[in-house]
Design a protein around this motif. Structure first.
Motif, PDB file in Angstrom:
ATOM      1  N   ALA A 128       0.828  -1.214   0.000  1.00 36.57           N
ATOM      2  CA  ALA A 128       0.000   0.000   0.000  1.00 36.57           C
ATOM      3  C   ALA A 128       0.860   1.261   0.000  1.00 36.57           C
ATOM      4  CB  ALA A 128      -0.925   0.005   1.216  1.00 36.57           C
ATOM      5  N   MET A 129       1.958   1.233   0.748  1.00 38.32           N
ATOM      6  CA  MET A 129       2.928   2.335   0.782  1.00 38.32           C
ATOM      7  C   MET A 129       4.229   1.756   1.303  1.00 38.32           C
ATOM      8  SD  MET A 129       2.640   6.103   2.597  1.00 38.32           S
ATOM      9  CE  MET A 129       1.395   6.667   1.420  1.00 38.32           C
ATOM     10  N   ARG A 130       5.275   1.858   0.529  1.00 40.95           N
ATOM     11  CA  ARG A 130       6.513   1.116   0.798  1.00 40.95           C
ATOM     12  C   ARG A 130       7.139   1.456   2.151  1.00 40.95           C
ATOM     13  NH1 ARG A 130      10.053  -1.743  -2.486  1.00 40.95           N
ATOM     14  NH2 ARG A 130      12.224  -1.778  -1.804  1.00 40.95           N
ATOM     15  N   ASN A 131       7.286   2.722   2.466  1.00 45.76           N
ATOM     16  CA  ASN A 131       7.978   3.161   3.676  1.00 45.76           C
ATOM     17  C   ASN A 131       7.024   3.121   4.876  1.00 45.76           C
ATOM     18  OD1 ASN A 131       8.756   5.485   5.660  1.00 45.76           O
ATOM     19  ND2 ASN A 131      10.636   4.998   4.544  1.00 45.76           N
ATOM     20  N   GLY A 132       7.432   2.437   5.946  1.00 47.25           N
ATOM     21  CA  GLY A 132       6.562   2.273   7.105  1.00 47.25           C
ATOM     22  C   GLY A 132       6.281   3.569   7.841  1.00 47.25           C
ATOM     23  N   ALA A 133       7.295   4.434   7.983  1.00 48.51           N
ATOM     24  CA  ALA A 133       7.074   5.712   8.662  1.00 48.51           C
ATOM     25  C   ALA A 133       6.096   6.576   7.878  1.00 48.51           C
ATOM     26  CB  ALA A 133       8.405   6.435   8.849  1.00 48.51           C
ATOM     27  N   ALA A 135       3.795   5.420   5.898  1.00 47.17           N
ATOM     28  CA  ALA A 135       2.487   4.782   6.031  1.00 47.17           C
ATOM     29  C   ALA A 135       1.820   5.177   7.352  1.00 47.17           C
ATOM     30  CB  ALA A 135       2.628   3.270   5.933  1.00 47.17           C
ATOM     31  N   PHE A 136       2.619   5.199   8.427  1.00 50.61           N
ATOM     32  CA  PHE A 136       2.096   5.638   9.719  1.00 50.61           C
ATOM     33  C   PHE A 136       1.570   7.072   9.642  1.00 50.61           C
ATOM     34  CE2 PHE A 136       3.023   8.188  13.505  1.00 50.61           C
ATOM     35  CZ  PHE A 136       2.197   7.583  14.441  1.00 50.61           C
ATOM     36  N   LEU A 137       2.374   7.959   9.063  1.00 53.19           N
ATOM     37  CA  LEU A 137       1.973   9.367   8.989  1.00 53.19           C
ATOM     38  C   LEU A 137       0.733   9.554   8.112  1.00 53.19           C
ATOM     39  CD1 LEU A 137       5.516  10.976   8.662  1.00 53.19           C
ATOM     40  CD2 LEU A 137       3.994  11.051  10.664  1.00 53.19           C
ATOM     41  N   ALA A 138       0.654   8.813   7.011  1.00 50.22           N
ATOM     42  CA  ALA A 138      -0.508   8.916   6.128  1.00 50.22           C
ATOM     43  C   ALA A 138      -1.776   8.486   6.846  1.00 50.22           C
ATOM     44  CB  ALA A 138      -0.291   8.067   4.878  1.00 50.22           C
ATOM     45  N   ASN A 139      -1.731   7.331   7.528  1.00 49.85           N
ATOM     46  CA  ASN A 139      -2.928   6.864   8.214  1.00 49.85           C
ATOM     47  C   ASN A 139      -3.279   7.735   9.410  1.00 49.85           C
ATOM     48  OD1 ASN A 139      -3.550   4.773   6.508  1.00 49.85           O
ATOM     49  ND2 ASN A 139      -3.660   3.225   8.125  1.00 49.85           N
ATOM     50  N   ALA A 140      -2.260   8.243  10.130  1.00 52.00           N
ATOM     51  CA  ALA A 140      -2.528   9.121  11.268  1.00 52.00           C
ATOM     52  C   ALA A 140      -3.189  10.416  10.802  1.00 52.00           C
ATOM     53  CB  ALA A 140      -1.227   9.415  12.013  1.00 52.00           C
ATOM     54  N   LEU A 149      -8.059   3.930   8.892  1.00 49.87           N
ATOM     55  CA  LEU A 149      -7.637   2.766   8.101  1.00 49.87           C
ATOM     56  C   LEU A 149      -7.605   3.096   6.600  1.00 49.87           C
ATOM     57  CD1 LEU A 149      -9.702   0.095  10.039  1.00 49.87           C
ATOM     58  CD2 LEU A 149      -7.232   0.405  10.158  1.00 49.87           C
ATOM     59  N   PHE A 150      -7.080   4.254   6.285  1.00 48.33           N
ATOM     60  CA  PHE A 150      -7.089   4.748   4.911  1.00 48.33           C
ATOM     61  C   PHE A 150      -6.312   3.830   3.966  1.00 48.33           C
ATOM     62  CE2 PHE A 150      -4.741   7.306   1.727  1.00 48.33           C
ATOM     63  CZ  PHE A 150      -5.818   7.683   0.927  1.00 48.33           C
ATOM     64  N   LEU A 151      -5.086   3.484   4.322  1.00 49.27           N
ATOM     65  CA  LEU A 151      -4.285   2.645   3.429  1.00 49.27           C
ATOM     66  C   LEU A 151      -4.866   1.242   3.303  1.00 49.27           C
ATOM     67  CD1 LEU A 151      -0.635   3.666   4.385  1.00 49.27           C
ATOM     68  CD2 LEU A 151      -1.952   4.351   2.374  1.00 49.27           C
ATOM     69  N   GLY A 170      -0.581  -5.107   8.510  1.00 53.35           N
ATOM     70  CA  GLY A 170       0.110  -4.382   9.566  1.00 53.35           C
ATOM     71  C   GLY A 170       0.764  -3.131   9.000  1.00 53.35           C
ATOM     72  N   HIS A 171       2.088  -2.975   9.243  1.00 51.14           N
ATOM     73  CA  HIS A 171       2.929  -1.957   8.605  1.00 51.14           C
ATOM     74  C   HIS A 171       2.783  -0.559   9.201  1.00 51.14           C
ATOM     75  CE1 HIS A 171       5.626  -0.555   5.552  1.00 51.14           C
ATOM     76  NE2 HIS A 171       4.733   0.078   4.835  1.00 51.14           N
ATOM     77  N   THR A 172       1.565  -0.090   9.444  1.00 51.38           N
ATOM     78  CA  THR A 172       1.382   1.285   9.926  1.00 51.38           C
ATOM     79  C   THR A 172       1.605   1.414  11.424  1.00 51.38           C
ATOM     80  OG1 THR A 172      -0.989   1.116  10.424  1.00 51.38           O
ATOM     81  CG2 THR A 172      -0.368   1.635   8.142  1.00 51.38           C
ATOM     82  N   HIS A 173       1.563   0.317  12.169  1.00 52.44           N
ATOM     83  CA  HIS A 173       1.650   0.281  13.630  1.00 52.44           C
ATOM     84  C   HIS A 173       0.407   0.883  14.298  1.00 52.44           C
ATOM     85  CE1 HIS A 173       6.258  -0.388  14.151  1.00 52.44           C
ATOM     86  NE2 HIS A 173       5.868  -0.813  12.954  1.00 52.44           N
ATOM     87  N   ILE A 174      -0.636   1.177  13.547  1.00 53.04           N
ATOM     88  CA  ILE A 174      -1.864   1.767  14.102  1.00 53.04           C
ATOM     89  C   ILE A 174      -2.963   0.705  14.089  1.00 53.04           C
ATOM     90  CG2 ILE A 174      -3.593   3.580  13.893  1.00 53.04           C
ATOM     91  CD1 ILE A 174      -1.527   5.245  12.378  1.00 53.04           C
TER      92      ILE A 174
END
Length: 226
Positions: A128-133, A135-140, A149-151, A170-174
């Motif tokens: 969904a988005m390669r970089n985990g950080a 991905a976290f920022l996008a979903n937050a 749960l956007f991604l 997983g991946h986003t930590h959220i």
């Protein structure tokens, strides 16, 4: 996206983002204790089980790493879906391993699983988005706009999953779960960054519990989350 197919029998605990260093892993053993205490037949790990173990490995190398990380598993079957771009070892095929009398199944990419009455596409989420950080920022950020749960939703649409299937990633930590959209994220168990320094995203210590056709998001101390 390449994927495999498996059937997971009995109550299943789904976790993600443990981020074990090579060797003994206290967090992985904590996850096993929770799985055994709850009566899980299967423990599914959605990627980033290891931290900085991104290399092509042999079956013997992976067996040794899994044995060191988890220790005794109390008969719990482990299904491990590796990430495609971050911390997990690189595999060119699925592997079935016996580790200390317990069964491990390791799948690179995605897994379509029949899980005790639920069909789910399981993946780490870096597709969904390669970089985990990032991905976290996008979903937050999207959660602040009322689009949780956007991604997960976006990946589910991209994969064109059947309406009755779930997407677990997983991946986003959220952590989060949406019963209408049928997407869920078990959150993270990562505690450390480097040499005892706490990780910048505190662990949620949450997991998905799948049993008898129902999916729930729970935390370590057994509260139900919505």
């Amino acid at each position: 996206m390449r994927h495999y197919v498996a059937r997971l029998e009995g109550p299943t605990m789904v976790v993600s983002d443990i981020h074990c260093p090579l060797g003994r892993c206290g967090v992985a053993r904590e996850v096993v204790r929770v799985a055994v205490a709850r009566g899980a037949a299967t423990l599914a790990v959605l990627g980033d089980l290891f931290d900085d173990f991104r290399k092509l490995v042999t079956a013997d190398e992976l067996r040794r790493a899994l044995a060191a990380a988890f220790g005794p598993l109390g008969g719990v079957r482990v299904v491990y879906v590796t990430s495609g771009s971050s911390h997990d070892p690189i595999l060119d095929r699925a592997l079935r391993l016996q580790v200390g009398g317990s069964s491990f199944e390791v799948y690179p990419g995605g897994l379509v699983a029949r899980v005790d009455g639920v069909t789910a596409f399981m993946t780490h989420g870096d597709a969904a988005m390669r970089n985990g950080a990032h991905a976290f920022l996008a979903n937050a950020a999207m959660r602040l706009l009322g689009r949780g749960l956007f991604l997960e939703r976006r990946l589910r649409e991209r994969l064109r999953l059947p309406p009755h299937w779930w997407l677990f990633m997983g991946h986003t930590h959220i952590p989060g779960i949406d019963y209408r959209a049928r997407v869920a994220n078990p959150g993270s168990w990562r505690e450390e960054w480097f040499r005892g320094l706490p990780y910048w995203r505190p662990p949620s210590r949450t997991y998905l519990w799948v049993e008898s056709g129902l999916v729930e998001l729970r935390e370590k101390h057994e509260r139900f989350l919505r």
